[in-house]
Design an enzyme around this catalytic site. Structure first.
Site, PDB file in Angstrom:
ATOM      1  N   GLU B 318       0.841  -1.197   0.000  1.00  0.00           N
ATOM      2  CA  GLU B 318       0.000   0.000   0.000  1.00  0.00           C
ATOM      3  C   GLU B 318       0.879   1.250   0.000  1.00  0.00           C
ATOM      4  O   GLU B 318       0.603   2.218   0.697  1.00  0.00           O
ATOM      5  CB  GLU B 318      -0.932   0.025   1.210  1.00  0.00           C
ATOM      6  CG  GLU B 318      -1.875  -1.161   1.286  1.00  0.00           C
ATOM      7  CD  GLU B 318      -2.967  -0.960   2.315  1.00  0.00           C
ATOM      8  OE1 GLU B 318      -4.146  -1.008   1.909  1.00  0.00           O
ATOM      9  OE2 GLU B 318      -2.658  -0.736   3.495  1.00  0.00           O
ATOM     10  N   CYS B 402     -11.036   2.971   5.852  1.00  0.00           N
ATOM     11  CA  CYS B 402     -10.308   4.173   6.273  1.00  0.00           C
ATOM     12  C   CYS B 402     -10.611   5.362   5.388  1.00  0.00           C
ATOM     13  O   CYS B 402     -10.678   6.499   5.871  1.00  0.00           O
ATOM     14  CB  CYS B 402      -8.812   3.887   6.288  1.00  0.00           C
ATOM     15  SG  CYS B 402      -8.191   3.143   4.769  1.00  0.00           S
TER      16      CYS B 402
END
Lengths: 640, 640
Positions: B318, B402
């Site tokens: 990520e 998120c």
């Protein structure tokens, strides 16, 4: 795409002993494979346990972990078989008693491993006797039987020894009792095609119609509904929908072969199937089967073939994905798949006599196949990328070592792909310096070929005859040769007058010593890919004769991805023979442009990058990764 | 890259209630997030179990499987916290008693979940009480504490309610006893940075020096040898070398932060750390820390930032990969990472007053961040590709949710990013129609901004003052605006005379009603990427003002990858406002070329593809995937 239907086979290949290869391109490759490839491969097969496996007898069912950390593999017999086949071809090229002894020993071990009932698969015999013939979808029993059959045929053809042939005849008898249309039989076919093409070879050697019929059965049965693999899975108590490959396209068993029109699934499986289909169509004059072959051919060559003759872009299924999906950096393009394409193309060519098949055969052979084997003969590519950042290299061996002996058996039997004998016709498919001997109307004909092809385009062929003989000498004129010249006895011949289906058909009453000279046009070409091939958009590939070229990092001071070529720069490229380079090869030299990074202080800007002159060297793709390890690319950005 | 060191912070953002946004670009986005985004997100948090988790108390250690098949997540508190923070900003924009009640209830639940000793993490309390503070590397205790702290600050600032603030002060007291330089303390720091920037916010609200010191401790301690995460792993009886992320670069803990010069690892983690570093450097005047910030900034913006303001190309971590590795089709470019970049950029801007930071802030905000949230406010991108074949769409929710509340809290607090108050200075960073009120030398100043930015470049700012007042009005002049015009009271001002660090610095004795007019140059630009960005070679990206444009399949009759643009065609592109399209947006229209496939009957050929005229429509990247689902591309092949 109309293509001559094979009412009967147009060409028969010459037997291996009839062809001598004496050039500076292929002969050294054959030598390195005989001198280093064969011993290296046998050594690796011994290390991995594949040779010892021949001596295993039924025992505890647990599969042992071997010294090297691996386990016995259900495809090992096929690797042994391919080695025996390749070694047999080596013996055809030059006698070698020590090698022959090794082959004999392996054959004896195979014979000893054969079971009372004729069964011969050392994996299942030793480790899973109760699973015999229960999962042809995933396991490799028929596949191994196919390769053993090919080995038996090759051994018999070269040495006259019938031992392995007899072993296989017995095994095939068992297989014919297991598979077939009868009520107590499995209505099945191979999960990995191979045995079909092997049975057709065996048929031609033995003349026994049961082999032709068995091949025909497998081909006709394939993909019928309900699907055999699903039935098999249910019989094992498994849910067919849980098939890990997801689709029977993987093994080209999603529908009957005559209804297939797209090359799908595992690429090697596909090539072996299509090879058998083409061969069977030619053998039987089956028009609907031939039609399927030409449809599939058109699909492959029109949408799914790398410029290098590689195929099967995806590692996921070791095979085909979607139309025009030909990524370069992640190309799977397995060496075996291109070997299989050579097989298929040769059967299409034999059936039809159409040079378009020879063109693709040559493209695959001189590029993807050849790249698959290092110059030393003992280093191999499994997957053949067309772009590398420097981390793709030939390896010594592979847990699934299908490619090394496959490329080896093809290259050592290359002579049988170079010529075709027809009725009152002798065709030259591949231009390789050396000699070929054939018989036409019972009379001997010899061709003495002098050429430095593929480095140079000049080919001189002198005819050896006992006395004048009328026949057609057919010389392949590759589609890429734009300005081809031809002379007979020093007199120019108008190509237009004799060019049919990609061959100059010289129909004459030939005399002893007649000289035919051919000048193929090896001008450097810049190939553009169909606009649907995303990875090649705005790029060109360089080709000269049959050889696709590439750039290697070691020849350039700037990163390869910054190099661009204009049409004008392509036109100015010069071919230069470098005798000291990797045994001698023709490089392309000239000026390219490189994107200049020196005036960039931001990541994005309004001005395009400036171009600066950049010397360029391109080498044949087949020779890459032999010097300093670094980046490589086939498709070069165009700068206008 | 010399940059003004932050001997003290140059700008302070205006408090949210001081800024009104009344435009047709952002106001509808804020409205949809308030009306649909907030309820949708709360609903999803309830469905997933994150809200119920607040009421869980210590019990059996087994982690339950929830109705929807998931399990409680150790980061859930942070999602609740971000929702509370966003809802608080919504309450600042418009009172809403029903919403306020929901926020109060969540805060009460959090307060009730706090343990005797101040501990507050509902996951560990309920499911793993004995694992508290044992694996900060992989788990998220300090990260959750950080978001809860931010929520507490936002709630207090907007509503004056101290409840959550007090909860967090108690928890932080516990955390300070656990983490610190003392002999009985863990010499540690967060595995996912966040609490550092939150502590700095808390410090400014409370003035309590322990919060500044705690943030400083975490930042200074990070990456020291021996590595804290390794020590922690050993204490758990694990081999630190078995760390599944492989390298402490993942959490920027591979070396002390002042020695870091490359943006590495997980992109959101990195942005949150750098945000805190910049804020701390500005707070303390720490030159070595500021130097690290500017080095890292240069690295990000010079080598590792998508043109859309996206960052972190790799799904693998990520986060960041290698220099110039900016693949389009597989871009990870997490929405949260661009939100974090806005945070970092705003702190760099506040510290230095340098417009280059505002330029990047705006680039990330108007492109990657905005694309991350659908126009409806309740659909979200997690990863933001720059090229799609039609299979990339916004989703309703994500197992790791998120991004939705993160983008929400940023967009609802947008007002505080638009202006900066300095000493005798008021700066306009972002041009958004509406009003801003500040105080300069104790006297009120109001700016009434009229503009249709980003669709049009004209900005009119009228000053509201009680009486004449000397101060500097600083107007950001984006680097992309090549031909910028400026007028004060109708009189042209020479930009060259007043342009410093990316702002027109208008130092005057201003009078009530003074009018400043700015004309930014919104000419369409064709951006070229640095030649090392392989994926963008031979391609251009269209940008107009801050907006990056893209092509969508739905607007074009040919596949997007066949469309190419020349420099000349770019120059002829016309911006046209389409009021009926997705609430009104400016499209770019013109003629491009399309590679013609109609005359291709082979896969490769000697002639390049012909170009044929092709009408082109480009839409802002932020608005893509709102119509028929199809292909999209930002980087368009150049045709000369």
């Amino acid at each position: 795409m109309p293509s001559q239907p094979p009412s009967q086979r147009r060409y028969t290949p010459l037997a291996l002993p009839q062809v001598q290869i004496e050039d500076l391109f292929w002969a050294p490759r054959q030598r390195s494979l005989i001198e280093r490839g064969l011993p290296h491969q046998l050594d690796q097969l011994q290390r991995s346990g594949a040779v010892t496996a021949l001596e295993q007898r039924p025992g505890p069912l647990a599969i042992p972990i071997l010294d090297w950390g691996g386990t016995p593999q259900m495809f090992w017999d096929s690797d042994i078989a391919k080695w025996i086949e390749g070694a047999s071809y080596a013996l055809a090229l030059q006698p070698d008693p020590a090698l022959e002894e090794k082959v004999d020993a392996l054959v004896a071990a195979l014979a000893a491993a054969q079971q009372e009932d004729g069964y011969l698969n050392t994996y299942f015999t030793a480790h899973a006797p109760h699973q015999r013939f229960t999962n042809e979808r995933d396991w490799h029993e028929l596949y191994c039987a196919g390769h053993l059959t090919e080995a038996a045929v090759a051994r018999f053809q070269v040495t006259g020894k019938r031992d392995l042939l007899e072993v296989m005849e017995r095994y095939l008898e068992l297989l014919r009792s297991v598979y077939g249309p009868g009520p107590g039989q499995k209505h099945g076919y191979p999960g990995h095609e191979e045995i079909e093409l092997a049975l057709l070879r065996l048929y031609r050697v033995t003349g026994r119609p049961e082999h032709l019929a068995f091949a025909q059965y497998f081909i006709d049965e394939r993909g019928k509904s309900p699907n055999f693999f699903d039935e098999e899975a249910r019989a094992r108590g498994e849910d067919p929908a849980a098939y890990h490959q997801g689709t029977h396209q993987y093994a080209q068993a999603h529908r009957p072969v005559r209804e297939q029109d797209q090359v799908v699934g595992h690429a090697v499986r596909a090539m072996y199937l299509y090879t058998a289909m083409a061969d069977l169509a030619a053998q039987t004059g089956d028009q609907s089967l031939w039609a399927a072959c030409t449809r599939l051919w058109q699909d492959l060559t029109g949408k799914r073939l790398y410029v290098t003759g590689g195929l099967g872009p995806s590692a996921h299924n070791e095979g085909f994905s979607t139309d025009y999906d030909l990524p370069n950096a992640t190309a799977y393009a397995e060496t075996c798949a291109s070997v299989g394409l050579v097989f298929w193309a040769s059967k299409m060519l034999e059936a039809s006599g159409d040079g378009r098949y020879a063109d693709v055969l040559e493209q695959a052979l001189y590029n993807n196949v050849l790249a698959g084997v290092g110059l030393s003969g003992d280093r191999y590519f499994y997957d053949n990328v067309l772009e590398s950042r420097g981390d793709h290299h030939r390896w010594e061996w592979h847990a699934c070592p299908c490619c090394p002996p496959n490329a080896l058996r093809l290259i050592l039997s290359l002579g049988s792909y170079a010529y075709g004998a027809g009725e009152s016709e002798l065709a030259v498919h591949l231009y390789i310096q050396g000699r070929a001997r054939a018989e036409i109307a019972g009379r001997p004909v010899e061709l003495a070929v002098e050429t430095r092809y593929p480095w140079e385009g000049k080919v001189a062929i002198r005819l050896g005859l006992e006395s004048p003989l009328p026949f057609t000498l057919s010389l392949r004129i590759p589609a890429w040769s734009r300005d081809t010249r031809l002379w007979v006895g020093g007199e120019p011949v108008q190509l237009a007058d004799c060019l049919r289906d990609g061959y100059a058909r010289l129909e004459r009453r030939w005399s002893p010593g007649d000289l035919v000279e051919l000048q193929l046009d090896l001008a450097v070409r810049a190939l553009h890919a169909h606009p649907e091939v995303r990875d090649d958009l705005g790029r060109i590939a360089l080709q000269r004769g049959p050889l696709v070229y590439c750039l290697e990092g070691t020849d350039h001071a700037v990163p390869l991805h910054r190099i661009a070529l204009s049409q004008k720069q392509v036109a100015a490229l010069a071919a230069r023979f470098k005798p000291e380079l990797l045994g001698g090869l023709m490089v392309l030299r000239g000026e390219a442009s490189a994107l200049d990074t020196s005036d960039w202080d931001t990541l994005y800007r309004d001005l395009p990058a400036r171009l600066q002159p950049q010397p360029l060297t391109a080498v044949p793709y087949a020779f890459w990764d032999h010097r300093a390890s670094g980046a490589m690319c086939v498709w070069i950005p165009r700068s206008g």
